[in-house]
Design an enzyme around this catalytic site. Structure first.
Site, PDB file in Angstrom:
ATOM      1  N   GLY A  46       0.755  -1.385  -0.422  1.00  0.00           N
ATOM      2  CA  GLY A  46      -0.060   0.024  -0.019  1.00  0.00           C
ATOM      3  C   GLY A  46       1.039   1.402  -0.493  1.00  0.00           C
ATOM      4  CD  GLN A  51       3.578   6.142   2.630  1.00  0.00           C
ATOM      5  OE1 GLN A  51       2.150   5.257   2.534  1.00  0.00           O
ATOM      6  NE2 GLN A  51       4.021   4.902   2.425  1.00  0.00           N
ATOM      7  CB  CYS A  90       5.577   1.906   7.099  1.00  0.00           C
ATOM      8  SG  CYS A  90       5.252   3.995   6.627  1.00  0.00           S
ATOM      9  CG  LEU A  91       6.881   0.982   1.188  1.00  0.00           C
ATOM     10  CD1 LEU A  91       5.756   1.319   0.159  1.00  0.00           C
ATOM     11  CD2 LEU A  91       7.778  -0.156   0.966  1.00  0.00           C
ATOM     12  CG  HIS A 132      -0.529   1.339   7.595  1.00  0.00           C
ATOM     13  ND1 HIS A 132       0.521   0.782   8.092  1.00  0.00           N
ATOM     14  CD2 HIS A 132      -0.195   2.070   6.188  1.00  0.00           C
ATOM     15  CE1 HIS A 132       0.996   1.331   7.655  1.00  0.00           C
ATOM     16  NE2 HIS A 132       1.237   2.063   6.951  1.00  0.00           N
ATOM     17  CD  GLU A 133      -1.281   2.549   2.342  1.00  0.00           C
ATOM     18  OE1 GLU A 133      -0.282   3.602   2.528  1.00  0.00           O
ATOM     19  OE2 GLU A 133      -0.107   1.495   3.157  1.00  0.00           O
ATOM     20  CG  HIS A 136       0.838   7.256   5.644  1.00  0.00           C
ATOM     21  ND1 HIS A 136       1.152   7.490   6.363  1.00  0.00           N
ATOM     22  CD2 HIS A 136       0.694   5.083   5.774  1.00  0.00           C
ATOM     23  CE1 HIS A 136       2.196   6.755   6.102  1.00  0.00           C
ATOM     24  NE2 HIS A 136       1.620   4.779   5.687  1.00  0.00           N
TER      25      HIS A 136
END
Length: 161
Positions: A46, A51, A90-91, A132-133, A136
């Protein structure tokens, strides 16, 4: 399409609340394509627009199931039930993972790249990825809500993702 730079914590853009998308045009289409390509290149499941430094309510999700790539603009979780606790990474926060409590089942309402409204019912890992997204987009990182944090090497030893 282009692979974009993934913003890393503690960049302040990750703590901002993203703005609603009102223009569904070629710029949005390019952003969605770039985000998907960036997510796949980074081996993520995701990615949210903040991000990649864009404060717009745009996410892409692909957990490798039958849904495939899901692009969603202005996502909103409209139903949630149950509970699951599981590992997340997380990226934007490399080499750190944590166990996070999330809803087991959710319904997400949003728009496609052309502004058409649609909903997705998600359970298990897909529900986790969506939550999660969406976090963000509201300036929330998984580290803010994790029950326990551990480094990436610890996650590998535990047999997680």
């Amino acid at each position: 399409m282009a692979i974009r730079l993934i913003v890393k914590d503690p960049d302040p853009v990750l703590r901002e609340v993203a703005k609603e998308v009102t223009k569904f045009n070629s710029n949005l289409h390019k952003l969605l394509k770039d985000m998907a390509e960036t997510m796949y290149d980074a081996e993520g499941v995701g990615l949210a627009a903040p991000q990649v430094g864009i404060l717009k309510r745009v996410i892409v999700v692909d957990v490798g199931d039958e849904h495939g790539l899901i692009e969603m603009v202005n996502p909103e979780i409209v139903e949630s039930e149950g509970e699951q606790i599981g590992p997340e990474g997380c990226l934007s926060i490399p080499n750190l993972n944590g166990d996070v409590r999330r809803a087991q089942r959710i319904v997400v309402k949003g728009q496609d790249r052309n502004g058409e409204t649609f909903t997705v019912e998600a359970t298990d890992f897909l529900a986790r990825a969506f939550q999660h997204e969406v976090d963000h987009l509201n300036g929330v990182l998984f580290t803010d809500i994790a029950i326990q944090l551990f480094d990436g090497a610890a996650r590998d030893r535990r047999g997680g993702e």
